[in-house]
Write a protein that holds these residues in place. Structure first.
Motif, PDB file in Angstrom:
ATOM      1  N   GLY A 108      52.697  39.145  69.188  1.00 35.99           N
ATOM      2  CA  GLY A 108      53.451  38.192  68.373  1.00 35.99           C
ATOM      3  C   GLY A 108      52.551  37.473  67.396  1.00 35.99           C
ATOM      4  O   GLY A 108      52.870  37.340  66.225  1.00 35.99           O
ATOM      5  N   TYR A 109      51.417  37.036  67.870  1.00 37.94           N
ATOM      6  CA  TYR A 109      50.454  36.360  67.010  1.00 37.94           C
ATOM      7  C   TYR A 109      49.549  37.374  66.314  1.00 37.94           C
ATOM      8  O   TYR A 109      49.363  37.328  65.107  1.00 37.94           O
TER       9      TYR A 109
ATOM     10  N   PHE B 169      42.848  28.397  64.663  1.00 38.34           N
ATOM     11  CA  PHE B 169      42.347  28.586  66.023  1.00 38.34           C
ATOM     12  C   PHE B 169      42.410  30.046  66.472  1.00 38.34           C
ATOM     13  O   PHE B 169      42.259  30.336  67.656  1.00 38.34           O
ATOM     14  N   ARG B 170      42.614  30.944  65.550  1.00 37.48           N
ATOM     15  CA  ARG B 170      42.863  32.340  65.904  1.00 37.48           C
ATOM     16  C   ARG B 170      41.706  33.018  66.602  1.00 37.48           C
ATOM     17  O   ARG B 170      41.883  34.049  67.237  1.00 37.48           O
ATOM     18  N   GLN B 171      40.520  32.458  66.535  1.00 34.78           N
ATOM     19  CA  GLN B 171      39.370  33.064  67.203  1.00 34.78           C
ATOM     20  C   GLN B 171      39.438  32.909  68.722  1.00 34.78           C
ATOM     21  O   GLN B 171      38.742  33.595  69.454  1.00 34.78           O
ATOM     22  N   PHE B 172      40.290  32.021  69.204  1.00 40.13           N
ATOM     23  CA  PHE B 172      40.408  31.810  70.636  1.00 40.13           C
ATOM     24  C   PHE B 172      41.233  32.931  71.274  1.00 40.13           C
ATOM     25  O   PHE B 172      42.260  33.351  70.744  1.00 40.13           O
ATOM     26  N   ASN B 173      40.783  33.366  72.428  1.00 36.75           N
ATOM     27  CA  ASN B 173      41.414  34.482  73.123  1.00 36.75           C
ATOM     28  C   ASN B 173      42.891  34.214  73.446  1.00 36.75           C
ATOM     29  O   ASN B 173      43.683  35.143  73.530  1.00 36.75           O
ATOM     30  N   THR B 174      43.254  32.971  73.622  1.00 35.80           N
ATOM     31  CA  THR B 174      44.644  32.646  73.959  1.00 35.80           C
ATOM     32  C   THR B 174      45.625  33.039  72.851  1.00 35.80           C
ATOM     33  O   THR B 174      46.821  33.152  73.110  1.00 35.80           O
TER      34      THR B 174
END
Length: 90
Positions: A44-45, A34-39
């Motif tokens: 850290g991520y 899900f890394r494409q999501f701005n959240t």
């Protein structure tokens, strides 16, 4: 909120070390699809994602980068608070 810079840096360093010890890497791996999501574009991520993308995986270096980015973010927040007119009333 108004701790000395030294105290704040010490707290940040301690907290990042604790997060690493408690499994931050595994947490990041679990959300990688899900890394494409701005959240997930957060301190850290994104340091893990960038390190993995570049093939420079080293937990110590990632932790140090997280500490640096967290400190930079904290300084921006402190600047904002100091400029806020309510800061004088606290």
């Amino acid at each position: 909120l108004f701790a000395s810079p030294e105290m704040l840096r010490e707290r940040i360093n301690r907290r990042v070390d604790q997060m690493i010890d408690m499994g931050l890497e595994d947490e990041v791996r679990n959300v990688t699809p899900f890394r494409q999501f701005n959240t997930l574009n957060t301190v850290g991520y994104k340091e893990f994602f960038e390190a993995w993308d570049m093939g420079n995986y080293n937990t110590h270096n990632i932790a140090e980068t997280i500490k640096t980015h967290t400190w930079q973010y904290a300084k921006k927040q402190l600047t904002w608070i100091k400029r806020d007119s309510l800061a004088d009333k606290v």
